[in-house]
Design an enzyme around this catalytic site. Structure first.
Site, PDB file in Angstrom:
ATOM      1  N   LYS A  19      10.000 -38.045  -1.032  1.00 50.59           N
ATOM      2  CA  LYS A  19       9.697 -36.616  -0.999  1.00 50.59           C
ATOM      3  C   LYS A  19      10.946 -35.882  -0.502  1.00 50.59           C
ATOM      4  O   LYS A  19      11.886 -36.499  -0.033  1.00 50.59           O
ATOM      5  CB  LYS A  19       8.506 -36.334  -0.085  1.00 50.59           C
ATOM      6  CG  LYS A  19       7.217 -36.994  -0.547  1.00 50.59           C
ATOM      7  CD  LYS A  19       5.999 -36.538   0.244  1.00 50.59           C
ATOM      8  CE  LYS A  19       5.832 -37.222   1.554  1.00 50.59           C
ATOM      9  NZ  LYS A  19       4.560 -36.898   2.230  1.00 50.59           N
ATOM     10  N   GLY A  20      10.941 -34.564  -0.612  1.00 49.74           N
ATOM     11  CA  GLY A  20      12.106 -33.784  -0.220  1.00 49.74           C
ATOM     12  C   GLY A  20      12.338 -33.783   1.282  1.00 49.74           C
ATOM     13  O   GLY A  20      11.404 -33.916   2.071  1.00 49.74           O
ATOM     14  N   GLY A  29      15.467 -31.756   2.647  1.00 46.76           N
ATOM     15  CA  GLY A  29      16.414 -30.716   3.046  1.00 46.76           C
ATOM     16  C   GLY A  29      15.772 -29.558   3.774  1.00 46.76           C
ATOM     17  O   GLY A  29      16.326 -29.035   4.743  1.00 46.76           O
ATOM     18  N   GLU A  30      14.584 -29.124   3.341  1.00 46.88           N
ATOM     19  CA  GLU A  30      13.956 -27.954   3.938  1.00 46.88           C
ATOM     20  C   GLU A  30      13.041 -28.270   5.113  1.00 46.88           C
ATOM     21  O   GLU A  30      13.115 -27.587   6.151  1.00 46.88           O
ATOM     22  CB  GLU A  30      13.243 -27.156   2.846  1.00 46.88           C
ATOM     23  CG  GLU A  30      14.257 -26.324   2.078  1.00 46.88           C
ATOM     24  CD  GLU A  30      13.829 -25.948   0.680  1.00 46.88           C
ATOM     25  OE1 GLU A  30      13.798 -24.749   0.389  1.00 46.88           O
ATOM     26  OE2 GLU A  30      13.558 -26.851  -0.126  1.00 46.88           O
ATOM     27  N   ILE A  58      24.302 -30.716  -4.263  1.00 42.76           N
ATOM     28  CA  ILE A  58      24.724 -29.551  -3.486  1.00 42.76           C
ATOM     29  C   ILE A  58      25.201 -29.947  -2.086  1.00 42.76           C
ATOM     30  O   ILE A  58      25.145 -29.156  -1.141  1.00 42.76           O
ATOM     31  CB  ILE A  58      23.615 -28.492  -3.413  1.00 42.76           C
ATOM     32  CG1 ILE A  58      22.317 -29.059  -2.807  1.00 42.76           C
ATOM     33  CG2 ILE A  58      23.334 -27.943  -4.795  1.00 42.76           C
ATOM     34  CD1 ILE A  58      21.242 -27.999  -2.600  1.00 42.76           C
ATOM     35  N   GLY A  59      25.676 -31.187  -1.993  1.00 47.25           N
ATOM     36  CA  GLY A  59      26.188 -31.663  -0.716  1.00 47.25           C
ATOM     37  C   GLY A  59      25.253 -32.614  -0.017  1.00 47.25           C
ATOM     38  O   GLY A  59      25.522 -33.053   1.106  1.00 47.25           O
ATOM     39  N   GLY A  71      24.178 -35.634  -1.258  1.00 53.61           N
ATOM     40  CA  GLY A  71      24.336 -37.040  -1.629  1.00 53.61           C
ATOM     41  C   GLY A  71      23.500 -37.467  -2.815  1.00 53.61           C
ATOM     42  O   GLY A  71      23.247 -38.660  -3.005  1.00 53.61           O
ATOM     43  N   SER A 118      13.883 -28.521  -2.099  1.00 56.66           N
ATOM     44  CA  SER A 118      13.801 -29.944  -1.750  1.00 56.66           C
ATOM     45  C   SER A 118      13.166 -30.739  -2.891  1.00 56.66           C
ATOM     46  O   SER A 118      12.420 -31.700  -2.667  1.00 56.66           O
ATOM     47  CB  SER A 118      13.006 -30.152  -0.454  1.00 56.66           C
ATOM     48  OG  SER A 118      13.601 -29.471   0.619  1.00 56.66           O
TER      49      SER A 118
END
Length: 624
Positions: A578-579, A581-582, A348-349, A351, A390
């Protein structure tokens, strides 16, 4: 389309908490309340406040924020007999398109194909099947033609979700040494016209060690677009009161804001009653403060004149970011040594595709340019979850590594048999299997495959379950430097620093971009973004990019820094990631708010913090 006629009936409306009045127009038969308040507690809140040396209470507000992806929502659909193909801008071709549209149209899933090679932003608004996709499918079936239905920007600002507003009251007790004794939190929010998530209190329960906590949350319906998942749903609003209150408590007892957060650090998940696989929150605060020059900046003389400078910090976390099954990755090595990855997961952008190729290349010991990836086509790629929460990187990448390892194991076993050496002595080199101890012993990949009657080797990697007795969550601490013009109320964010702990960083460039992108979106949340409803008509006033403001390149600071904290987590999954993005989005707005208070000595509790808000606060301060 001209044959379709629409008749509208105008009805009374409610757009604020007047919806809870007995004589308010009813949106649903049961009334406008979303139900009884949802309460979560531990310990004895009364006892906790009695033990405190200082008790503070404040009410905070955050406004509705809209996703505004640069690529608006839309679908192209095409029927071939009773089979449907959907090209959609989605965050998940399986759970976001294939399964729900098959249910909606009463089709077997084998008759539906969903494709999304690329998409231009979603931030949670594209986690669900859109009504526009179903409409396009019905029109396509009716006309026996392909149909493209793309929302306008105005429609995308009205009907594909938002981050709901919240009215939050936080009462907190603290001892003189900085130990938290009690946290009591209430939240009243609106999901719009239909039920959706409005909970924001998780960090009050989880982020800091506190024995006595009470969280109560409720909501009400209004005539407005409904809430939908939005980059760390509930967490930026919930962080807003908590992290400002931590600064308020620190000031009350004469303690540094960093120190009070470190004093209440915990490596144990209080909501799940188990230890974390890792937590780098302490290092985020310590290393972030050092890189930011926290003590030096706070000790320096404040700016004179009408431009005031201030510094702020806020910590944060995200409750997910662990990844989980099911995720499947197919890794295929061809006879020439090239690799193809197949996955249903979306990029979703962030990578994701690049990182998947990097991990496969590293595990197999082949050059990155020999790896390609096919993704997000339900006809040819295996199942992948929605790209949200994430969860994509820690969900997919362990499956990729496992699939690559299975391919390597097969090739190496053949190589060991052919060369008469141990598997541990082998490596990939120039499309050949070579003995480390005797480099003259080698076999090309093609020789080994042809000897076994195959032209490719396929490994199917499945994501293993998460640890049963450990919690996996990412953490962050963000720092902000601001200038406030006390004549105009203008706020300029001069500098941002994000120290984020998301486990092992696989691609530093995409990680840094994730964190800086999260901080940029949070700057919008804290300073400029809000939906405005007309009190007379009930309509949304700002339904274009002129009136709904999002940060541009001129709004974000040139001086920004990202620090990656790696706790060397060996338990979360076989990659250690681990995630990101958020958690990269959660604490920034709170850090900016704390910096504004440091600059002008008045606390902005209402977000977004607009110039007029600053002038009103300064006027109140002037009047005493």
């Amino acid at each position: 389309l001209k044959a379709i006629k629409v008749e509208n009936e105008k009805l009374p409306f409610v757009i604020d908490d007047s919806a809870l009045k007995p004589d308010a127009p009813k949106l649903h038969e049961g009334g406008n309340s979303t139900g009884q308040p949802r309460a979560t507690k531990r310990g004895d809140i009364t006892k906790g406040f009695a033990e405190a040396d200082a008790v503070l209470e404040e009410t905070f507000y955050t406004s509705v924020q809209i996703h505004v992806p640069m690529e608006i929502h839309g679908s192209v659909v095409k029927w071939d007999g009773d089979k449907l193909t959907v090209w959609d801008s989605t965050q998940g071709v399986y759970d976001g398109v294939l399964f729900p549209i098959a249910r909606a149209l009463n089709l077997p899933t084998k008759n539906v194909r969903a494709i999304c090679r690329y998409m231009g932003g979603g931030f949670g608004s594209k986690l669900e099947l859109g009504k526009y996709t179903v409409v396009a499918a019905l029109l396509s079936r009716k006309t026996a033609r392909p149909v493209k239905l793309i929302l306008s920007r105005e429609e995308s600002l009205l009907c594909v979700g938002n981050r709901p507003e919240a009215k939050m009251t936080l009462k907190a007790g603290v001892k003189k040494d900085g130990t938290l004794t009690a946290l009591q939190f209430t939240n009243v929010a609106t999901p719009g016209a239909y039920a959706s998530g409005t909970g924001v209190g998780f960090q009050v329960l989880e982020l800091y060690k506190c024995p006595n906590v009470l969280v109560s949350e409720s909501g009400f319906y209004t005539n407005a677009g409904r809430a939908r998942a939005f980059r760390a749903p509930g967490f930026p609003p919930g962080n807003w009161p908590l992290e400002q209150m931590m600064d308020m408590l620190a000031e009350k007892i004469g303690m540094d804001p960093i120190d009070i957060r470190l004093k209440n650090f915990t490596d144990f998940s209080q909501t799940r009653n188990m230890p974390y696989t890792s937590t780098g929150l302490k290092e985020c605060l310590i290393q972030g403060a050092k890189a930011f020059g926290w003590k030096e900046a706070r000790a320096a003389k404040k700016s004179s004149g009408h431009i005031k400078r201030g510094y702020g910090v806020a910590a944060g976390m995200w409750q997910m970011g662990s990844g989980s099954p099911p995720y499947t990755a197919e890794i295929r090595m061809f006879v020439d040594g090239s690799i193809t990855i197949k996955t249903g997961a979306m990029d979703i952008g962030t990578g994701t595709k690049t990182v998947a190729c990097m991990v496969a290349a590293e595990e197999l010991g082949v050059p990155l340019d020999s790896v390609r990836i096919e993704n997000a086509d339900t006809a040819v790629t295996p199942y992948g979850q929605l790209s949200g929460g994430s969860m994509t990187l820690p969900g997919l990448i362990p499956a990729v590594r496992k699939g690559a390892w299975l391919v390597k194991r097969q090739i190496f076993q053949w190589g060991a048999e052919a060369l008469g050496v141990a598997v541990e002595d082998l490596e990939f080199k120039d499309n050949a299997i070579v003995s480390r101890s005797s480099p003259d012993k080698k076999k090309t990949v093609e020789e080994l495959m042809r000897a076994h009657g195959v032209m490719d080797v396929i490994g199917i990697g499945n994501r293993d379950p998460n640890p049963a007795n450990k919690a996996t969550m990412p953490f962050a601490a963000h720092f902000a430097e601001v200038e406030v013009n006390t004549k105009t109320g203008e706020i300029k964010v001069v500098r941002l620093l994000g120290a984020n702990e998301s486990g092992r960083v696989i691609n530093l460039k995409t990680f840094n971009n994730q964190v800086y992108g999260g901080m940029t979106m949070a700057l919008g949340f804290g300073l400029i973004e809000k939906r405005v409803l007309d009190r007379q008509t009930g309509k949304t006033c700002n339904v274009n990019l002129h009136d709904y403001k999002i940060p541009t390149a001129l709004d974000v600071p040139v001086d920004h820094q990202v620090i990656a904290i790696d706790p060397k987590d060996t338990e979360c999954n076989i990659v250690g990631c681990k995630g990101s993005g958020e958690p990269a989005h959660v604490p920034t707005a709170s850090a900016i708010a704390n910096a504004i208070y440091d600059a002008i000595g008045v606390r902005p509790t209402h977000g977004p913090i607009e110039p007029k808000t600053i002038l009103e606060l300064l006027n109140k301060k002037k009047r005493g």
